[in-house]
Write a protein that holds these residues in place. Sequence first.
Motif, PDB file in Angstrom:
ATOM      1  N   PHE A 351      47.744  32.903  43.699  1.00  0.00           N
ATOM      2  CA  PHE A 351      47.433  32.869  42.270  1.00  0.00           C
ATOM      3  C   PHE A 351      45.939  32.894  41.946  1.00  0.00           C
ATOM      4  CE2 PHE A 351      51.614  30.835  42.793  1.00  0.00           C
ATOM      5  CZ  PHE A 351      52.370  31.620  41.928  1.00  0.00           C
ATOM      6  N   THR A 352      45.107  33.024  42.940  1.00  0.00           N
ATOM      7  CA  THR A 352      43.663  33.123  42.687  1.00  0.00           C
ATOM      8  C   THR A 352      43.085  34.241  43.544  1.00  0.00           C
ATOM      9  OG1 THR A 352      42.816  31.678  44.466  1.00  0.00           O
ATOM     10  CG2 THR A 352      43.659  30.603  42.477  1.00  0.00           C
ATOM     11  N   ILE A 357      38.008  37.561  47.505  1.00  0.00           N
ATOM     12  CA  ILE A 357      36.540  37.540  47.399  1.00  0.00           C
ATOM     13  C   ILE A 357      35.915  37.241  48.757  1.00  0.00           C
ATOM     14  CG2 ILE A 357      34.589  36.291  46.387  1.00  0.00           C
ATOM     15  CD1 ILE A 357      36.331  35.863  43.887  1.00  0.00           C
ATOM     16  N   LEU A 358      36.498  36.290  49.470  1.00  0.00           N
ATOM     17  CA  LEU A 358      35.968  35.944  50.787  1.00  0.00           C
ATOM     18  C   LEU A 358      36.091  37.099  51.777  1.00  0.00           C
ATOM     19  CD1 LEU A 358      37.243  32.276  51.351  1.00  0.00           C
ATOM     20  CD2 LEU A 358      34.968  33.019  50.668  1.00  0.00           C
ATOM     21  N   GLN A 379      40.756  42.439  52.621  1.00  0.00           N
ATOM     22  CA  GLN A 379      41.257  41.202  52.021  1.00  0.00           C
ATOM     23  C   GLN A 379      42.248  40.485  52.925  1.00  0.00           C
ATOM     24  OE1 GLN A 379      43.898  41.635  48.603  1.00  0.00           O
ATOM     25  NE2 GLN A 379      44.137  43.815  49.045  1.00  0.00           N
ATOM     26  N   THR A 380      42.784  41.170  53.949  1.00  0.00           N
ATOM     27  CA  THR A 380      43.712  40.514  54.865  1.00  0.00           C
ATOM     28  C   THR A 380      42.983  39.731  55.949  1.00  0.00           C
ATOM     29  OG1 THR A 380      43.862  42.347  56.462  1.00  0.00           O
ATOM     30  CG2 THR A 380      45.304  42.439  54.532  1.00  0.00           C
ATOM     31  N   PHE A 441      38.177  29.606  62.783  1.00  0.00           N
ATOM     32  CA  PHE A 441      38.868  30.774  62.225  1.00  0.00           C
ATOM     33  C   PHE A 441      37.904  31.950  62.074  1.00  0.00           C
ATOM     34  CE2 PHE A 441      40.064  33.400  58.611  1.00  0.00           C
ATOM     35  CZ  PHE A 441      41.381  33.713  58.900  1.00  0.00           C
ATOM     36  N   ILE A 442      36.740  31.693  61.500  1.00  0.00           N
ATOM     37  CA  ILE A 442      35.758  32.762  61.294  1.00  0.00           C
ATOM     38  C   ILE A 442      35.276  33.330  62.620  1.00  0.00           C
ATOM     39  CG2 ILE A 442      33.453  33.288  60.397  1.00  0.00           C
ATOM     40  CD1 ILE A 442      33.976  31.176  58.222  1.00  0.00           C
ATOM     41  N   LEU A 443      34.945  32.450  63.554  1.00  0.00           N
ATOM     42  CA  LEU A 443      34.439  32.900  64.846  1.00  0.00           C
ATOM     43  C   LEU A 443      35.488  33.688  65.622  1.00  0.00           C
ATOM     44  CD1 LEU A 443      32.465  29.705  65.928  1.00  0.00           C
ATOM     45  CD2 LEU A 443      31.483  31.931  65.324  1.00  0.00           C
ATOM     46  N   ARG A 444      36.727  33.216  65.607  1.00  0.00           N
ATOM     47  CA  ARG A 444      37.784  33.945  66.305  1.00  0.00           C
ATOM     48  C   ARG A 444      37.997  35.319  65.680  1.00  0.00           C
ATOM     49  NH1 ARG A 444      40.940  31.460  70.041  1.00  0.00           N
ATOM     50  NH2 ARG A 444      42.441  33.162  69.763  1.00  0.00           N
TER      51      ARG A 444
END
Length: 460
Positions: A351-352, A357-358, A379-380, A441-444
């Motif tokens: 819902f947002t 955006i990220l 976006q995925t 999560f970001i690093l992986r």
Amino acid sequence: MSSLPNINQEFSPKPKPTRKDILSFILPSILGILLFIVPIPQDDSITIPIAFMAGFINGALGDAIPFIIIAVMAVSVILTIGAQLLKPAFVLERDSLRSLLLVKPVWTVIRAAGLLFAVMVVFGFGAEAVYSEDTGGLLMYDLLPILLTTFLLAGFLLPLLLNFGMLEFIGVLLMKVMQPLFRVPGRSSLDCLTSWVGDGTIGVLLTTKQYESGYYTKREAAVVATTFSVVSITFTIVIIDYMELMHMFPQYYLTITIAGLFAAVIMPRIPPLSRKADTAYEGQEIKGDVEVPAGTSLVKAGFSEAVAKARSSRSPKLFVRTGLQNVLDMWIGVLPVVMAIGTVALITAEFTPFFSILGRPFEPLLALMQVPEAEAAAQTMVVGFADMFLPAIIGSGIESDMTRFIIACVSVTQLVYLSEMGGLLLGSKLPVKFRDLVFIFILRTLITLPIVVLMAHLIF
């Protein structure tokens, strides 16, 4: 990072094992491997016996499962609040109950929120954003029933792997491989294999028990739980099938394995995992790998350690008590947490535009790597942090087979997603915080994405 003391346990010859000792090691261990690790066919897919039995129980219970889940969560909340207000002696005198029920206020609130969300979903009242089939409904009817029965079976049967020497045997055999490659003890090899081939949720449970028993330091426990606890083979099949690429499952799972191993080598050597303390859980003495003297074969040393462990664990009463404690830990401590955190994450995703955006910074990166439909794929890349199935849902409409293949692979190798694995980690006693999960999560993603894309270019 603090340097480790010499924590290796001295190997000393054990008394000559009797036939009963040997059978106490071999029979339960083989049964544990068959139940937790060995894949079996199921219809047109693959699963493991524990997951198969959990699915059978789910089918037998049918429509009663949501109400059973609510009852379990209600017991969790009542016991938690009651223990904190009354502090009864039977809780204070037992370490297991004290750590399970006397939690920080934030976890009490989260458990209560999980119960509230579950009731809203089942009875259909309150905000639609909560009980929607894409948010709370997805968790309540698709995920939590699996966790309920999996935790029940795995909790009771996990001592087959933990208590009868298999970890000791495999650990001695592979200690010269696991430490140099992944910076974890040899005994973690079976833990990692259970998580990777079997089921990530079971892997987290196994890791937690090893950590609480002093076999992992904080750093080692965090590494194992956030590096090897991938989703089950069954769920990877669900994802690739949803992407309409089932005919490419061998290439898909090969890509996941290669990318996952690259991440497993790199992640323990960089923050935040490399900065975790090499100290034991709450005063436990660290039990390192066995130090095998020259002239003693690894097989002989491992067998000796395994039989000694099995000899001390033959009590049926101990087996049942340990299994019951495992079930209570996961039912009371984890189910409401998964419901609460997962629902909030899915509401945010549905819902947002937050995750969209990220994901925008990934668009030029994907375009640079010549990924078709880079804008749609971008976006995925981040939405999987909320739930690992969301990238497949969002990306299933992309026309390019190659791009759908990349999304399917990355969504699994990212590993950390709040609706299940992240919630399990945060609800457990493992030394992993929310900010750790974000960075991991970001690093992986950054580590595995180029490998997945390279494999996709070679395959397509």
